[in-house]
Structure formats: structure tokens, C-alpha cells
Design an enzyme around this catalytic site. Structure first.
Site, PDB file in Angstrom:
ATOM      1  N   LYS A   1       7.373 -26.202  -3.962  1.00 14.41           N
ATOM      2  CA  LYS A   1       7.300 -24.763  -4.217  1.00 14.41           C
ATOM      3  C   LYS A   1       6.769 -24.540  -5.633  1.00 14.41           C
ATOM      4  O   LYS A   1       7.088 -25.318  -6.540  1.00 14.41           O
ATOM      5  CB  LYS A   1       8.723 -24.199  -4.065  1.00 14.41           C
ATOM      6  CG  LYS A   1       8.857 -22.689  -4.051  1.00 14.41           C
ATOM      7  CD  LYS A   1      10.333 -22.311  -3.833  1.00 14.41           C
ATOM      8  CE  LYS A   1      10.557 -20.818  -3.749  1.00 14.41           C
ATOM      9  NZ  LYS A   1      11.971 -20.474  -3.461  1.00 14.41           N
TER      10      LYS A   1
ATOM     11  N   SER B   1      12.499 -17.024   0.190  1.00 16.03           N
ATOM     12  CA  SER B   1      11.315 -16.997  -0.642  1.00 16.03           C
ATOM     13  C   SER B   1      10.490 -18.281  -0.558  1.00 16.03           C
ATOM     14  O   SER B   1       9.361 -18.298  -1.019  1.00 16.03           O
ATOM     15  CB  SER B   1      11.726 -16.775  -2.106  1.00 16.03           C
ATOM     16  OG  SER B   1      12.479 -17.874  -2.567  1.00 16.03           O
TER      17      SER B   1
ATOM     18  N   SER C   1      17.043 -18.946   0.534  1.00 15.29           N
ATOM     19  CA  SER C   1      15.579 -19.076   0.486  1.00 15.29           C
ATOM     20  C   SER C   1      15.012 -20.396   0.988  1.00 15.29           C
ATOM     21  O   SER C   1      13.797 -20.527   1.102  1.00 15.29           O
ATOM     22  CB  SER C   1      15.081 -18.830  -0.938  1.00 15.29           C
ATOM     23  OG  SER C   1      15.163 -17.468  -1.229  1.00 15.29           O
TER      24      SER C   1
END
Lengths: 486, 479
Positions: free
Chosen positions: A79, A154, A178
């Protein structure tokens, strides 16, 4: 053979047997990215040169038989919240669009040390704030199962990348769900370890007391392999737990016979998507059939979790995001006006609407006169939520729930309604507030062909039991083998 | 006096650790701007603070030296505000649960001893500093130097127990003496290693109600602290007398003009939005650590002063001077150990030694004459080898050249002449050369005795033993 369809375990085996080189695997993934990325948009940055270099180093490690781990030569993604030395790290925000860290996050360093090949940086909700990856400043990631739907958030880019086989696995972060919620939306496995089990050093902070890094993978065993690589105490993170990490792959096969699985009555609520409920109920029956004992439990403070979360998380976020002021790095707007003008314009242009909303909420709840009513009260209720779990775990070994109340929703569907969006994480948030581990794994598909996730929560530091229960279920079913047609 | 002042001080002391509070960067003063920084003290995205244990130990030392209760658990908090010298947008400090609380310190005033309460001692990191328009072309710009960012500080907050500027000054000096004795702070106000804010209010004498206070900042010397407080007390009294009201505000001291000026009012005051720092666990100070620190505490200035008076029988004034630094006190004790002459040793150190050091702007530890060297000179006087006057000359030569007193005395031929026969011949010569003065002396002008001693000294270039000269002159001049 389609290399990119393999999971870590299968790929690692072929690499070990030298049936395949890491360079070949990396090329295959880069090609795959070239083929599907235009539709999925899971990456903010792809780093082919660095990846091929790492692949060739991995190949020589395998050749020499030195320092070979189950991740050596395996192409993965991280990420864009994790700092990567010399590689731009944006957190999907304009304010960090040009930020190139001079250091690696501990997670990244550990993955590199384990020999993993990093293909690039995944798209995300800006500063990890959101449940749909629609809040990225750069692009919207699409759900590989249905391109008109969100991948969740997310860590939507990380989950979509794994689901679309753009990488063998990825690492996301989970502040209120997330990792698990997008894993559920994208039909992959997402593990949020115990708070502090994995170092936060170099992971750009959203809400420090809740943030936790964890793997997103195609299988439970892969999640254990990834966790083995990234778990452990880090002297650079005072909140990382100073206890040895066990071998998480070792106990997977012990089965679930006699394992007490708690079913919290507060989690099967009115208004929940009936297809989700049906899939999860069926999954619970499967666990029972495997020898687990289902026990009804209660987590009485569940209804306050979302409110507590949005007070604690936004308060910490308002402080964590104060450093983006245009002075030292990142975006700077307006060199000519006053200092205050520069701050205001930089932050106005640098942050997106969701980030601004949360900064304002957090600033408000910490302000003089409101602290006691909001932040302090929230901290107190947080303790009650933690106590709920502690009590529940005296009746059961793990807790099973749906991961999300609905399958992936349509792009734009909830964007204008932040409160409804906040409810996407209603089943995952308590786990972060309590600091315990949780996993989401595929347990069904709706009739529209959208993945449904089963969430299993465990005791503090007891990732082993969580993984074991998840692996037993996975072995007994076929859901994890289903791939989106993209 | 119709009014009395109520004064409380907030003192920031920089701890003498080699590295910063939360990272390994050097804390050395005076380096090129921004050369002592790393991603942690710069607060780059994703980095985290890690506690410097040495700083904790130092803070505990100060807490114990000021009779505070050390909390076994204290909590770091974030103090949030925007300023370009604050890289994270917050300062890590302690707030509701500080390291230590409820201590006290005695100060010595002309009117006797007074106890000043210490509310709390907490730990925090320093911010950076701004350099405004340094070059001719740069007037419009400010530059940020973050070398100081993350340097460990303790903040010592007093009770509002002081009633006049001289009390505040005495308290401040006592605090600094202790910090320096503990070897945990340089105490240098000019470099900002020791800084002080004062809260000043006035009230009618005898009232127990606190008045509205003004906070005074920017006082970087003991003199300025006194001046600023005096000015502020007078200003507040004038204000109240003329029917005005004191506003709660922060005021800066303008040392050039000797006045305080308003910096910001209460309305503009910051809302720091404190909350517990989630990146650090609560600080746990084990009892064992407290006891270990306690066992290594040195004798503190006040105790040492009192001991010098009782043990060595020297005046309180001498004891005060000699204990003004730990090194000086140690030097003195060494000399006394060698000479067993407490008062003479004190005289030598307060006179010759400090004079020479002051001329060269040197510290005691840089003194080229060792305590043993000084003791040797004193011993030579006592043994009659050199005169007291010559001894001062020898001492200065030792200080300048680093040679031993024996070498100097020998090289310069300064050995005292004590032989009666040798001196008798000289005395005879002087009597013979000054018949008129001899006559006047003998006729009653005894004040001339000094003239003859002087002549004898002149003739021997100061080397004559004064006692022998006296004796001989008395004999030969008669009367």
C-alpha cells in the site's frame, strides 16, 4: 501455466525447485499489470526496474541456496502508505505527491530482507480514510469482480491487486477495517494482526492507536507466510510488542475440533444484506460440521463502536496530519503571502474533502471544553468495548461474524453520504478499538457474483488460533479458489 | 506596602544528554543549521519517537534533588500547534500525568531562609528555532534551523510562593546551581540551555486571593529576570492605582528598553488540544531506578555550604563563594586536605586563584595550578622558605608557566633570607646609611620603623624573612 494465478505457497515451491525463476515470475506479473491495470487501477506507482533488480538478486539467492525464505523471489505489492526508500510514497494525497522517503518502513525492509520482490505501490483512500478507495487523490480503483463497483477501502488497491492477480500478495493497513473490508469486497484473505504485532515505523500515520499493517493474500496459508515475515518487535516503534513471534504456518493444520466459536448476537442485525447473512450462516454451519462448537455470545457495547472510532481516529488524525504544512517537504502553495496564508492554502489544496472532514472533526473533539465530552468519553467507552471482548473470550476461542454488512457497493453510491459510508466498517471497527487480531476470508458469492467475507476475531496476540480456524474453513470450501474474470 | 507581588516561575532546563529525546541525533550546541537532524526529529511521515533512557534518569535526578515525588507511571501527551519550527505540528510533552510532583527548594535570603514549593517537573522535547532575514538580500525570509528540535528538556514549575524579584532570582540561581551540580544541565542562559518564564500578579498585602497574572517571557539573564519582574510589578500597581485592570496575557521583556510589552492576550491564547501521545507507552519508572539514582546524587550546594562552615570553620561568605561551583569546592577541599589551613586556603582561592581565572575567563577545571601546587606554595610560606609576598609572585608564575614552585623559587633566587648573620649585616648597613632617620626614630618617631623594614626588603628584593628583620631592627635601633 499462468504464473500469476499461483498463490505464494505454490509459486515459492516452483521457485525453490527452480522450475521457474523470480525474474520470469516478475516479468509475468509486470505483463499482467500492463494488461489489467487500465481497468482496475490498483497501483499508484509501478516500479519495474527495481522489481527486476530484486528478482535477479532473489534468483542468485536461490541459486546459492542462501537466506531463502518462502517469500524469496515472490512478487508482491505494498500500500502506498508504507515509506519506500527512494520510491515516491504519496498516501494517495496531493500533499505528498512528490514525497520520496529516505527510509524504508520496517514492514518494507522486512519483506525485502525476506527476499520478496516489490512490484509497486497500491492505490488507497487518501491517508487511509475511507471504505471504498474513492477518496484517492489520483484515481479510483475498481473492483475486479464488477468494474462498476468499489473494491472497498482503504486498502482497496492492495485487495484489488491481489484479486486481479497483479501481485501474489500485498500488504495493507487496517485502522477500522481497511484490510478486512476490502478483502471481503474483493474475495481475498485479509489479516489484521494484534495491534503492535507488526511495526508501524515508516507507515504513514492515520490514527496511531488503531493503525495496524497486515497481509492481503489469496489464501490463509499465504497470510501466515506473510505474517511470519513482517511480525516482531521493532526497536524503532515503542508500541510494537516485545514478544517473540511464533511460526504462524506451523499450527495451521491442527483443525477446529472442539474449538468454541462465539457468535455475537449484536452482529446479526436488522437491515443486513440477506445474501451476506445467508453465506455467513452457512459458513458457521461448515465450521460446526468440522467439529467446532458454536456458542452465542454478547458484545453489549457494539452499538457505540462506530461513534467511539470516529472520535478517537479523527482526534489522532487531526494531530498526525498537522505536519503537512508546506514547510519541509511535500506540497507548498503560495510562497508570497503570510505564513498563515501558506499553511492554509497548502492544506486546502493538498487535502481532499474526506481528510478535511476528519481533521475538522478531530480538532473539534479535542478542543478545550469538548475534550471531556468527546475524546475522553470515547476513550472510556473504548475500554468497555475491550472488556466486552475479554469477557466474551472466556466463553469462546474465536468470534465469527460477517466482515461487512453488504457486498461491494457501486462507485459513487455512498460517496455523497459519509455517514452511510462509515457504516461499511461497522463489523470490523470494534476489533481495532480492542487491539485484537481479525481475519476476513471468502465465504460465498452473491447471485450477482460479488464476494462475501467471513470475519474471524481472536484473543490478543492469538493470531495462531485465528489462522487455524480460517485455514480449516478454507480447506473445507472452494470459495478462495474463485477468481474474478478479468 | 499596600500591595504584594505573587510570582511563580516556569523554568526550562536542557538536559546534557549526548543525543536527543526521541532519536540518536547529537545535541551539541553551535553546529551548522540543520546538520543535526534525522527523519525522526524532523517528523517525516511514518517515523516514530523512541525514548532516551538517559534523559529519564537525568530528569529523575532533578526530581529527587528538589524533593519531588517521582511518579512510577507518567504519560506523554501531544501539545498541538502550528509553527514552522515545530516539524510534527505538535510537541511531545507531559501534561496531566507528569514525571514528578510536589517538591520544594529552600532559598537563602537576607532575611533568612524561605521554602519555595515545586508543583511539578515534566519532560518534553524542544522545538527548533527561526532565523529571521539573516543576509542583506534575505530580509523578507525566515529560515528554520531544526538542530534543537527534539533536544530533551525538563520543565520545573514552581508554586506562586515568591513575593519579590530578589526571591525569584535567588530561586532561579538555586535551581541552576543544583542542575549544574547534578551535571545534567549546563545552566547557560545565553545559549538557551536554561530558560525561565515568570507568572507575575499583584494583590493587596495580606489578601489570600490571587490577582490576574501576566506571563513574562524572553528573559535570558538573571539580571533581566529581576528587571522584568520589577518593571511588571510596578506596571501592574500603577495600572490598578489608576483604576485599570490587569489583563491576563503573555508579555515579552524588551531588555534594551527595560520594559515588558504585550505579546498575546488570553483571547488569542492557544488551544493546545492536548491528548495522550499514542506513539509512546506510558513511562514507567521503577522503584529500583529511583533508588539507584538517589544513591548517586552528589552533595547539593546548600548542604555543601553548610558543611564548609561547620567542618572548616570558615565564614558563610567564603563557603558561598567556594561552593558556587562543584569544581571549585572540590579544589578547595583538596587544598585543605594538603595544608590543613581552611581559612588561609579559602583566602588564597578567593583571592589569587579566582582573580587569575577571571582575568583569563577560565573555569576552575582549566586551572593550570593543581590543588597540590597551591598547597605546596602555602607550605613554603609556612616553613619560612619564601615570604607571603613572594608566594603570590611564585603562584602567578606557576599559573603562567606551569612550573613547580621549587623550580621558580630556585630559578629566580627567591628563597627567603632567614639567616640572622646575613640579615644583621644588611640591617647594620641600613642604620649606617640613614643616621638622621635613626636619630628621629630614637627620639620617639616610632612610625619610622616601617621605613627601615621597607629598606631591608628593598635591599633583599623582598626575600628577607620579615620576622627576623623585625627582630634585628628592634634590637639594633633600641628603644
Amino acid at each position: 501455466m499462468d504464473i500469476t494465478s499461483l498463490d505464494i505457497r505454490a509459486l515459492s515451491e516452483k521457485l525453490g525447485k527452480k522450475e521457474l525463476s523470480s525474474t520470469e515470475a516478475t516479468r509475468a506479473y509486470l505483463e499482467r499489470i500492463g494488461k489489467v491495470e487500465g481497468r482496475v487501477s490498483a497501483f499508484v506507482t509501478v516500479t519495474p526496474e527495481e522489481a527486476l533488480k530484486a528478482a535477479s538478486e532473489a534468483d542468485s539467492r536461490i541459486q546459492k541456496g542462501e537466506d531463502v525464505t518462502p517469500l524469496t523471489g515472490v512478487p508482491i505489492a505494498v500500500k502506498d502508505i508504507f515509506c519506500t526508500r527512494g520510491i515516491r510514497t504519496t498516501c494517495s494525497s496531493r500533499i505528498l505527491e512528490n514525497f520520496v522517503p529516505p527510509y524504508d518502513a520496517t514492514v518494507v525492509r522486512k519483506l525485502k530482507d525476506a527476499g520478496a520482490v516489490i512490484l509497486g505501490k497500491n492505490n488507497m483512500d487518501e491517508f487511509a480514510m475511507g471504505s471504498s478507495t474513492e477518496n484517492s487523490a489520483f484515481k479510483k480503483t475498481l473492483n475486479p469482480w464488477a468494474l462498476d463497483r468499489v473494491p472497498g477501502g482503504s486498502s482497496g488497491g492492495s485487495a484489488a491487486a491481489v484479486a486481479a492477480s497483479e501481485c501474489a500478495a500485498s500488504v495493507g493497513t487496517d485502522t477500522g477495517g481497511s484490510i478486512r473490508q476490502p478483502a471481503s469486497c474483493c474475495g481475498v484473505v485479509g489479516l489484521k494482526p494484534t495491534y503492535g504485532r507488526v511495526s508501524r515505523f515508516g507507515m504513514i500515520a492515520f490514527a496511531s492507536s488503531l493503525d495496524q499493517a497486515g497481509p492481503i493474500t489469496k489464501s490463509v496459508k499465504d497470510a501466515a507466510i506473510m505474517l511470519n515475515a513482517i511480525a516482531g518487535h521493532d526497536p524503532l516503534d515503542s508500541t510494537s510488542i516485545d514478544a517473540p513471534a511464533p511460526d504462524y504456518t506451523a499450527s495451521l493444520m491442527s483443525g477446529v475440533k472442539g474449538l468454541r466459536v462465539g457468535i455475537p448476537k449484536e452482529y446479526f442485525i436488522e437491515g443486513m444484506d440477506p445474501e451476506v447473512e445467508a453465506s455467513v450462516r452457512e459458513a458457521l454451519e461448515t465450521l460446526k460440521a468440522l467439529g467446532a462448537e458454536l456458542v452465542e455470545i454478547s458484545l453489549p457495547h457494539t452499538e457505540y463502536a462506530v461513534a467511539v472510532y470516529y472520535l478517537v481516529a479523527t482526534a489522532e488524525a487531526s494531530s498526525n496530519l498537522a505536519r503537512y504544512d508546506g514547510v519541509k517537504y511535500g506540497l507548498r502553495v503560495d510562497e508570497t503571502g503570510s505564513l498563515l496564508d501558506m499553511y492554509k492554502r497548502t492544506r486546502d489544496e493538498g487535502f481532499g474533502p474526506e481528510v478535511k472532514r476528519r481533521i475538522m472533526l478531530g480538532t473539534y473533539s479535542l478542543s478545550a471544553g469538548y475534550y471531556d465530552a468527546y475524546y475522553k468519553k470515547a476513550s472510556q467507552v473504548r475500554t468497555l468495548i475491550k472488556d466486552d471482548f475479554e469477557k466474551a473470550f472466556s466463553y469462546c476461542d474465536v468470534i465469527a461474524t460477517p466482515t461487512a454488512p453488504t457486498p461491494a457497493f457501486r462507485i459513487g453510491e455512498k460517496l455523497e453520504d459519509p455517514l452511510t459510508m462509515y457504516l461499511s466498517d461497522i463489523f470490523t471497527i470494534s476489533c481495532n478499538l480492542a487491539g485484537i487480531p481479525g481475519i476476513s476470508l471468502p465465504c460465498g458469492l452473491t447471485k450477482d457474483g460479488l464476494p462475501v467475507g467471513l470475519q474471524i476475531l481472536g484473543r490478543y496476540l492469538d493470531e495462531e488460533t485465528v489462522l487455524r480456524a480460517a485455514w480449516s474453513y478454507e480447506e473445507a470450501t472452494e470459495w478462495h479458489k474463485r477468481r474474478p474474470n478479468i | 506596602m499596600k500591595y504584594e507581588a505573587v510570582i511563580g516561575l516556569e523554568v526550562h532546563a536542557q538536559l546534557l544528554t549526548d543525543s536527543k529525546l526521541f532519536c540518536g541525533c547529537s545535541t551539541k550546541f553551535g553546529a551548522e543549521p540543520n546538520t543535526q537532524v534525522d527523519p525522526i526529529c524532523l517528523g517525516l511521515p511514518g517515523v516514530l519517537p523512541v525514548m532516551n533512557r538517559k534523559a529519564v534518569e537525568y530528569a529523575v535526578r532533578m526530581a529527587l534533588a528538589t524533593n519531588c515525588k517521582v511518579n512510577s507511571r507518567s504519560v506523554f501527551a501531544r501539545k498541538n500547534y502550528f509553527y514552522p519550527d515545530l516539524p510534527k505540528g505538535y510537541q511531545i510533552s507531559q501534561y496531566t500525568e507528569p514525571l514528578a510532583e510536589r517538591g520544594w527548594l529552600d532559598i537563602d535570603l537576607d532575611g533568612g531562609r524561605k521554602r519555595i514549593g515545586i508543583t511539578r517537573i515534566h519532560m518534553e522535547e524542544d522545538a527548533g528555532k527561526l532565523l529571521h532575514g539573516e543576509g542583506p538580500e534575505d530580509e523578507a525570509f525566515s529560515f528554520v534551523d531544526l538542530n534543537r528540535t527534539g533536544v530533551p528538556l525538563i520543565e520545573i514549575v514552581s508554586e506562586p510562593d515568591m513575593r519579590a524579584s530578589d526571591e525569584a532570582q535567588a530561586y532561579l540561581k538555586a535551581l541552576r546551581d543544583i542542575l549544574v551540580y547534578l551535571e545534567i544541565c549546563s545552566g547557560n542562559m545565553e545559549e538557551g540551555s536554561f530558560r525561565c518564564d515568570a507568572n507575575v500578579s499583584i494583590r493587596l498585602a495580606g489578601s489570600s486571593k490571587l490577582g490576574t497574572k501576566a506571563e513574562l517571557k524572553n528573559m535570558n539573564s538573571f539580571k533581566f529576570v529581576k528587571e522584568a519582574i520589577d518593571y511588571e510589578i510596578a506596571r501592574q500597581i500603577d495600572l490598578v492605582e489608576s483604576g485599570g485592570k490587569v489583563a491576563q496575557e503573555t508579555r515579552l521583556f524588551d531588555s534594551a528598553k527595560g520594559i515588558t510589552v504585550s505579546m498575546r492576550s488570553k483571547e488569542e491564547a492557544h488551544d493546545y488540544r492536548y491528548f495522550p501521545e499514542p506513539d509512546l507507552l506510558p513511562l514507567i519508572v521503577e522503584d529500583e531506578m529511583v533508588e539507584e539514582v538517589r544513591s548517586t546524587l552528589p552533595e547539593l550546594p546548600q548542604a555543601k555550604r553548610e558543611r564548609f562552615v561547620t567542618e572548616y570553620g570558615i565564614p558563610a561568605y567564603d563557603a558561598g563563594v567556594l561552593t558556587s561551583s562543584k569544581d571549585l569546592a572540590a579544589y578547595y577541599e583538596e587544598v585543605v586536605k594538603e595544608t590543613d589551613e581552611p581559612k588561609a586556603s579559602s583566602n588564597w582561592i578567593m583571592g589569587e586563584l579566582l582573580r587569575l581565572l577571571k582575568e583569563d575567563n577560565r573555569e576552575v577545571r582549566e586551572c593550570p595550578v593543581s590543588p597540590r601546587g597551591l598547597a605546596k606554595v602555602m607550605g613554603m610560606v609556612k616553613a619560612g622558605e619564601i615570604s607571603g609576598k613572594i608566594a603570590k609572585e611564585v603562584f602567578e608564575e606557576m599559573y603562567r608557566s606551569g612550573n613547580t614552585p621549587e623550580e621558580i623559587v630556585k630559578a629566580k633566587g627567591l628563597t627567603q633570607i632567614s639567616g640572622e648573620a646575613e640579615l644583621a649585616a644588611i640591617v647594620d648597613g641600613i642604620i649606617a646609611a640613614n643616621p638622621e632617620n635613626v636619630e628621629r626614630y630614637r627620639s620617639g618617631k616610632t612610625a619610622l620603623f616601617g621605613f627601615f623594614v621597607g629598606e631591608a626588603m628593598k635591599a633583599t628584593r623582598g626575600k628577607a624573612n620579615p620576622q627576623v628583620i623585625n627582630k634585628l631592627l628592634k634590637e639594633k635601633l633600641g628603644g
